[in-house]
Design a protein around this motif. Structure first.
Motif, mmCIF file in Angstrom:
data_model
loop_
_atom_site.group_PDB
_atom_site.id
_atom_site.type_symbol
_atom_site.label_atom_id
_atom_site.label_comp_id
_atom_site.label_asym_id
_atom_site.label_seq_id
_atom_site.Cartn_x
_atom_site.Cartn_y
_atom_site.Cartn_z
ATOM 1 N N THR A 41 2.360 4.042 2.471
ATOM 2 C CA THR A 41 2.792 4.853 3.623
ATOM 3 C C THR A 41 2.305 4.226 4.926
ATOM 4 O O THR A 41 3.059 4.070 5.893
ATOM 5 N N TRP A 44 4.195 0.982 5.756
ATOM 6 C CA TRP A 44 5.545 1.164 6.314
ATOM 7 C C TRP A 44 5.497 1.770 7.715
ATOM 8 O O TRP A 44 6.372 1.491 8.541
ATOM 9 N N ASP A 45 4.457 2.571 7.974
ATOM 10 C CA ASP A 45 4.348 3.182 9.304
ATOM 11 C C ASP A 45 4.134 2.118 10.392
ATOM 12 O O ASP A 45 4.505 2.302 11.552
ATOM 13 N N SER A 47 5.353 -0.959 10.285
ATOM 14 C CA SER A 47 6.412 -1.983 10.234
ATOM 15 C C SER A 47 7.738 -1.374 10.645
ATOM 16 O O SER A 47 7.989 -0.179 10.453
ATOM 17 N N CYS A 50 11.398 -1.435 6.098
ATOM 18 C CA CYS A 50 10.759 -1.013 4.856
ATOM 19 C C CYS A 50 10.970 -2.100 3.816
ATOM 20 O O CYS A 50 12.113 -2.374 3.394
ATOM 21 N N SER A 51 9.873 -2.735 3.405
ATOM 22 C CA SER A 51 9.973 -3.795 2.412
ATOM 23 C C SER A 51 8.790 -3.704 1.484
ATOM 24 O O SER A 51 7.746 -3.133 1.821
ATOM 25 N N CYS A 52 8.950 -4.316 0.319
ATOM 26 C CA CYS A 52 7.861 -4.330 -0.659
ATOM 27 C C CYS A 52 6.791 -5.292 -0.157
ATOM 28 O O CYS A 52 7.082 -6.450 0.136
ATOM 29 N N THR A 58 13.673 -5.818 0.750
ATOM 30 C CA THR A 58 13.910 -4.905 1.865
ATOM 31 C C THR A 58 14.819 -3.748 1.428
ATOM 32 O O THR A 58 15.811 -3.956 0.727
ATOM 33 N N ARG A 62 14.478 4.138 4.054
ATOM 34 C CA ARG A 62 13.115 4.305 3.562
ATOM 35 C C ARG A 62 13.127 5.221 2.343
ATOM 36 O O ARG A 62 13.524 6.381 2.417
ATOM 37 N N GLU A 64 12.106 7.728 -0.630
ATOM 38 C CA GLU A 64 11.198 8.870 -0.717
ATOM 39 C C GLU A 64 10.166 8.552 -1.785
ATOM 40 O O GLU A 64 10.503 8.262 -2.943
#
Length: 561
Positions: A41, A44-45, A47, A50-52, A58, A62, A64
């Motif tokens: 979390t 991703w906040d 960046s 959203c990527s691994c 990618t 995003r 859930e």
């Protein structure tokens, strides 16, 4: 035990690659990788995409995040069975070439970032506060750097944040208000941009030079290959010529030997015939001598008188006795011709290799070149006829004898204006442009003073400046002759020469070799001076005259003595 072994083998599946610790509230992505719910979390906040964090896959939207129940139960069972904490992957420990974390205790983990604000390096675990704590989020993170101390001011132990353009050095803020107060200062980034542009210019210049050198290298290699082929061709030609010459010499020797042997055979046959005839005549005379001896010893007077008349008559003396056998074979003519051939071959062996650029060629070539002649006969092999160019003659110069003779007179000739005419200096040039070869000519001078020389076509013609006078500039070379002295001059540098005066001067130009020689010609050739340079243009023979002086260009042939 089997379960533990299997868990140990798959232990990487229970480690979060963000915090490098055992998974807490594990969540799994569609790409198959699992992370702590909180770690993913936060990641991703911070960046925009959203990527691994592990495979960089990618996601357009995003996802859930939901806790992986099965994985969570497995981790709980591991903890309940009191398994030792899962070891971190060995790839996260510091290794050769890695920067170690400044905050790890015990065995160090490798740093993933260095902070230029904190002036420290962090592993993934200890770096997390920089992503989570608001006060640390604005710190400047860079790739791991083992030389952070070099980024601190030695005097103030502050970060080097400015660049002093006056002293061309990096400084901290304290330096800026103390030692460098009043200097021109800029931020490091601004100076870096300027230096980066300068670096780009330097790189472009290096690339240009590199391309130029590589091109020259290729051209040189091509030239070397061409030179090798040229040498092989010339060596082949020379080998064929000398092989043919050797064969010709051997054939000549063979034929001459055969002719001498044939003549020897004929003379031997004649001699044998003479000797055979002489033997017969000797036998006949001995027989007659014996008969006469017998007659002289007989006592029978009647018999003596009866045969005396027939025995006392001498036999006829035949012509064979006058035959002369050739006893001496002379080869004086052959020795003379072979001597000339030997001298020619010896001269060829003394030829030198000379490099020069022929007219119309960009690249120089090398060639076999004979040494400078020694005798007048050798010089005359290079004789070239010259003709004076009336369009260059000063108006006080009178041309005659088919433009082979020029005399300075007080009365000016009514020559038309011409851009090539000398209007101040009493000079004249020849029509012939001499270049790329050897040339020899002789002149007869008379009067107080005469200058004999050569010049490029670009020798100035108008005005009284030194740029017009033979020998007084870099476009001409000359010899000054008078009854009192000789001197040579080039580029206004004059050198006196001590030598007996001779009215006839020989000039030998070896243009490819860059040699210009002046000789005093009488019963011998006396070298007065030789200029050694590198000619770049065709040369025109020329003359300057003192009052009541003249020059005649001699007509020569190889037979002149």
């Amino acid at each position: 035990m089997m379960a533990e072994a299997q868990l140990f083998v798959s232990q990487d599946e229970f480690t979060c690659s963000v915090c490098l610790d055992t998974l807490t509230d594990p969540v799994s992505l569609h790409c198959g990788h699992s992370f702590c719910l909180k770690c993913l979390t936060n990641y991703w906040d911070q960046s925009q995409v959203c990527s691994c964090p592990q495979c960089r896959h990618t996601f357009k939207l995003r996802p859930e995040l939901k806790r992986n129940t099965l994985l969570n139960e497995v981790i709980k069972k591991l903890k309940k069975t009191a398994l030792s904490p899962l070891p971190l992957p060995s790839k996260n420990y510091v290794g050769p070439g890695d920067v170690e974390c400044d905050f790890c205790t015990g065995k160090k983990f490798r740093a993933v970032k260095s902070c230029l604000t904190c002036m420290a390096s962090y592993c993934q675990t200890h770096l997390q506060p920089h992503y989570e704590v608001a006060a640390l989020k604005h710190h400047r993170l860079v790739d791991p750097d083992r030389n952070l101390k070099e980024k601190l001011c030695e005097k103030h132990q502050k970060s080097l944040e400015m660049f002093c353009k006056t002293d061309e050095t990096c400084i901290c803020m304290m330096c800026g208000v103390t030692e460098h107060d009043g200097h021109e200062k800029v931020e490091l980034e601004m100076e870096r941009e300027g230096k980066w542009k300068q670096l780009g210019v330097t790189q472009s210049e290096i690339r240009r030079r590199l391309e130029e050198k590589e091109k020259k290298l290729m051209e040189t290699r091509r030239t070397v290959e061409e030179m090798k082929l040229s040498i092989e061709r010339v060596m082949g030609e020379h080998k064929k010529i000398f092989t043919d010459l050797i064969h010709c010499i051997e054939e000549a020797h063979k034929k001459l030997t055969e002719k001498i042997r044939e003549q020897e055979k004929r003379e031997m046959e004649k001699a044998e015939g003479v000797m055979e005839q002489l033997k017969k005549e000797i036998e006949e005379l001995k027989r007659r001598e014996a008969e006469l001896k017998e007659l002289s010893e007989t006592e029978d007077r009647l018999h003596f008188l009866q045969i005396f008349s027939s025995h006392c008559v001498l036999p006829a003396n035949e012509d064979s006795l006058s035959f002369t056998v050739m006893a001496d074979f002379s080869s004086e003519g052959l020795r003379k011709e072979l001597s000339y051939l030997k001298m020619s071959l010896e001269k060829i062996s003394q030829w030198k290799i000379m490099t020069w650029t022929p007219p119309g060629h960009e690249a120089p070539v090398f060639t076999l070149w004979p040494p400078e002649p020694q005798s007048r006969e050798e010089f005359l092999q290079y004789f070239c006829p010259l003709t004076l160019d009336i369009n260059t003659a000063h108006r006080e110069l009178r041309l005659s004898e088919g433009n082979k003779k020029v005399t300075r007179e007080e009365t000016k000739a009514k020559y038309p204006d011409h851009p090539k005419r000398f209007d101040y200096w009493e000079q004249v040039l020849c029509k012939e442009a001499l270049t790329g070869t050897r040339c020899y000519w002789e002149v007869e001078g008379s009067g107080d003073c005469v200058v004999i020389g050569v010049a490029y076509k670009g020798l100035s013609r108008k005005g009284l400046g030194w740029e017009c006078g033979l020998g007084h500039n870099n476009k001409s070379w000359c010899l000054l002759c008078s009854h009192f002295l000789y001197s040579v001059c080039h580029n206004n540098q004059e050198t006196a020469i001590s030598a007996p005066y001779s009215p006839r001067i020989g000039v030998f130009l070896d243009w490819p070799a860059g040699s210009l020689s002046f000789y005093s010609v009488s019963h011998t050739m006396t070298l007065l001076h030789r200029f050694n340079t590198s000619f770049t243009e065709p040369l025109y023979p020329g003359f300057w005259f003192g009052r009541n002086s003249s020059v005649t260009i001699c007509h020569l042939t190889p037979c002149d003595h």
